[in-house]
Design an enzyme around this catalytic site. Structure first.
Site, mmCIF file in Angstrom:
data_model
loop_
_atom_site.group_PDB
_atom_site.id
_atom_site.type_symbol
_atom_site.label_atom_id
_atom_site.label_comp_id
_atom_site.label_asym_id
_atom_site.label_seq_id
_atom_site.Cartn_x
_atom_site.Cartn_y
_atom_site.Cartn_z
ATOM 1 N N ARG A 45 -4.743 20.661 -14.779
ATOM 2 C CA ARG A 45 -3.172 19.726 -14.772
ATOM 3 C C ARG A 45 -3.923 19.546 -16.007
ATOM 4 O O ARG A 45 -2.723 18.716 -16.655
ATOM 5 C CB ARG A 45 -2.928 19.139 -13.844
ATOM 6 N N HIS A 64 -2.856 9.461 -28.159
ATOM 7 C CA HIS A 64 -3.027 8.288 -27.233
ATOM 8 C C HIS A 64 -3.987 7.386 -28.493
ATOM 9 O O HIS A 64 -3.964 5.765 -28.523
ATOM 10 C CB HIS A 64 -4.215 8.344 -25.775
ATOM 11 N N HIS A 83 5.166 7.070 -27.820
ATOM 12 C CA HIS A 83 4.781 8.653 -27.586
ATOM 13 C C HIS A 83 4.984 9.577 -27.712
ATOM 14 O O HIS A 83 3.567 9.741 -28.196
ATOM 15 C CB HIS A 83 4.328 8.329 -25.378
ATOM 16 N N HIS A 126 -2.484 14.813 -26.451
ATOM 17 C CA HIS A 126 -2.828 13.571 -26.118
ATOM 18 C C HIS A 126 -3.976 12.833 -26.390
ATOM 19 O O HIS A 126 -4.087 11.033 -26.328
ATOM 20 C CB HIS A 126 -2.802 13.522 -24.448
ATOM 21 N N ASN A 177 -2.250 17.508 -20.905
ATOM 22 C CA ASN A 177 -2.586 16.359 -22.247
ATOM 23 C C ASN A 177 -2.885 16.995 -23.062
ATOM 24 O O ASN A 177 -3.133 16.997 -24.707
ATOM 25 C CB ASN A 177 -4.279 16.085 -21.454
ATOM 26 N N GLU A 180 -5.326 16.440 -11.115
ATOM 27 C CA GLU A 180 -5.614 17.178 -12.599
ATOM 28 C C GLU A 180 -8.130 17.648 -11.763
ATOM 29 O O GLU A 180 -7.945 16.898 -12.686
ATOM 30 C CB GLU A 180 -5.785 15.858 -13.347
ATOM 31 N N ARG A 227 0.922 -1.240 -0.511
ATOM 32 C CA ARG A 227 -0.076 0.069 0.233
ATOM 33 C C ARG A 227 0.898 1.602 0.626
ATOM 34 O O ARG A 227 0.228 2.112 0.555
ATOM 35 C CB ARG A 227 -1.370 0.112 1.372
ATOM 36 N N GLU A 254 7.770 16.511 -26.059
ATOM 37 C CA GLU A 254 6.712 17.199 -25.202
ATOM 38 C C GLU A 254 7.327 18.569 -24.296
ATOM 39 O O GLU A 254 6.651 19.239 -24.106
ATOM 40 C CB GLU A 254 6.932 16.244 -23.203
ATOM 41 N N LYS A 307 5.800 22.706 -15.908
ATOM 42 C CA LYS A 307 5.004 20.928 -15.397
ATOM 43 C C LYS A 307 4.670 21.112 -14.045
ATOM 44 O O LYS A 307 3.706 20.639 -13.705
ATOM 45 C CB LYS A 307 5.909 19.839 -15.697
ATOM 46 N N LYS A 364 2.245 10.897 -11.652
ATOM 47 C CA LYS A 364 1.730 9.660 -12.501
ATOM 48 C C LYS A 364 2.029 8.623 -12.828
ATOM 49 O O LYS A 364 3.109 8.410 -13.334
ATOM 50 C CB LYS A 364 0.679 11.098 -13.613
#
Lengths: 361, 361
Positions: B241, B252, B265, B248, B245, B237, B121, B185, B227, B143
């Site tokens: 935030r 994606h 990516h 993206h 993206n 987010e 955890r 990026e 960032k 992330k």
């Protein structure tokens, strides 16, 4: 009858509702108002009993309600079955505003909670625990996860539900073995935190075993009060929260050694408390009379008090991998007295004595 | 040369170190002092290059240092390979005080971070990004996650590292394709947050493609500043935030449609920004000249600017499953002007125009 209790965790606080016929009351599920869709995660045993009623309740929010029914049992608390939840969520277009509702026992609650913690990096979920163990313990506090072949609950997250809805009526359909397993955690709460509650449990063992609603209501409420106070003080188990693991170091070893699902978690914890009490006595904290009394209470709940005879070496190996070790040192929850516990390491020699004396070695 | 930047997240704040030969400096890894053991998680491409040097640095803390080397590539960013990390951690007795060190690109960082988030955890981890994409983007912000057959990064957690150590020398060994992917990026940070930085990128494209240390140092530093400011303002987010993206949603879809690992990516994001800019223009925010300029900058970084021709239906399907949807509505990052972005939905008709105009349909 309904009682409400608040788990105080700042902006992650949530209510616990305890009472009868709660799964028919939409207002308790109000957190679903902002949801884009609702998924009931349950198992194939519980689904036929309550999923239709719960679906009807949740459909009042006017959002799609879907049911995901997993196979029933601790042996299915693994990645493969967790993946079934993700598969369905993605197949049916769940998003970040989707609400999960865990309908079932501890396994369903832990898996649903971990699915909610991990799906798209975190969505909301509601706990509807239908076993005593889940109502008095696992549904409260935000511990979620799955088992790994090398250890129980090794993979998981802290992720708090937005509500816990404990419907006492669902306990009426529990097999006696499951009821006893839940009572183990009730006894535990008395043993570690409230001597008076332990007196009450001792005096009401018969009513509890008969699943009397008033007795059960009190046992669930007091257990949730104790657990939520501890969780509020130490959400991520930096300190006092670990005392809730009384009986669990030995108990996890029993469960892992037998193969998950052979002993119920509560049975292993019940028996583990017998060993934990014995060790506490050998550390000169509680008396032999205390150990005998606690053992008798555990026995009165129809729980096993003699551990499987794995031998010292195997027990030490199994306990070594438990999450409570630090730098290779096994950490035990020790009773200072009835109603007070703390975490410490113990000399291997004393642990071995405990294992021998209780029949484990 | 070394610059230090702080990501401000209250008691989860952490430093980003940017400079040369950093993996040889034990003081940057001081968070390992309290660790019981250290595991370097890397891949079979990066391991031969840097794991020996990093091991030597980490061994100065006097704790066991072990290496877990996964296969290299986005297609291995799945549960099966995540499980390899857990297997080794449990086999060698890792505990809650174990430190993970992610040595590699975005895939290794995301997987190591999710392993750290989920193991018992939650344990601590350090990011040592060795690709440009990881240094300017994925290693910062917490992330973490893995892919699901039905969507990228669908399973994961927010889990902040305790330090990010970006050694610019590691970029020297990057294949040109990977360098360009990282520059996508960098361009993105200029496009969404800093028009002046975009000017600088435009003027320094050659130095960046040649991996000039000074130019790269500035690009990494300014990217991390942008960032980390966004992440500090909106860690999970809820709002701003999501502007990170940009490119993206389309990107994606390209990655998923091609099969993970076909396009890098950063390549997909580069091309996705061309579509995002086109859509922003159709929404009457930026001019055609802005779209052309941005497309030219992306092209100058040797990134693809023509998307694969999947057709409208397939693109819409692929975008539908992206995490940015809400109640079935796809959310796009739209450029208000160069240097400013926001999140909104867009009429399907305009999106279809964008898909047709750019060659996607």
């Amino acid at each position: 009858m309904m009682k409400t209790l608040e788990v105080d965790l700042g902006n992650r606080s949530y209510p616990i509702y305890i009472g009868t016929d709660l799964i028919d009351q939409p207002e308790l599920f109000n957190a679903c108002e902002k949801a884009t869709s609702i998924y009931i995660v349950t198992n194939t045993t519980v689904a036929p009993l309550y999923s239709e009623r719960l679906t009807k309740t949740l459909e009042k929010f006017g959002k799609p309600v879907r049911i995901i029914a997993l196979p029933d049992g601790e042996s299915y608390k693994d990645w493969k079955n967790l993946q079934l939840i993700f598969d369905d969520l993605l197949k049916f277009g769940a998003d970040r505003q989707t609400m999960l509702v865990a309908l079932g026992g501890g396994v369903i609650g832990d898996m649903t909670g971990f699915a909610a913690a991990s799906f798209m990096r975190g969505i909301r979920f509601i706990q509807v625990p239908t076993t005593l163990l889940a109502q008095v313990d696992s549904s409260v506090g935000g511990k979620t996860g799955i088992n790994h072949p090398l250890g129980k609950n090794m993979i998981g997250a802290f992720h708090q539900p937005v509500a816990v809805i404990a419907d006492l009526n669902t306990l009426k359909t529990l097999p006696p073995r499951e009821l006893s397993a839940g009572l183990a955690e009730v006894v535990k709460h008395g043993a570690i935190a409230d001597a008076q509650f332990l007196d009450w449990i001792e005096a009401n063992a018969k009513a509890l075993l008969a699943c009397d609603t008033d007795a059960m209501g009190h046992a669930v409420l007091r257990s949730c009060e104790i657990k939520s106070a501890v969780v509020s003080a130490d959400e991520r188990e930096g300190g006092i929260r670990a005392t809730l693991n009384f009986g669990h170091t030995f108990g996890h070893a029993i469960e892992a050694g037998m193969g998950y699902g052979e002993w119920l978690h509560g049975e292993a914890v019940g028996c583990g408390m017998v060993l934990g009490a014995d060790l506490s006595c050998r550390l000169k904290r509680i008396s032999k009379a205390d150990v005998e009394r606690l053992t008798k209470i555990i026995h009165s709940m129809n729980l096993p008090i003699v551990p499987p005879k794995f031998g010292v070496k195997r027990y030490m190996e199994l306990m070594q991998v438990d999450k409570k070790t630090e730098g290779g040192q096994i950490r035990y929850v020790i009773l200072e007295k009835i109603g007070k516990a703390q975490i410490e390491s113990a000399p291997d020699a004393l642990v071995k004595e405990t294992l021998s004396a209780t029949g484990a070695a």
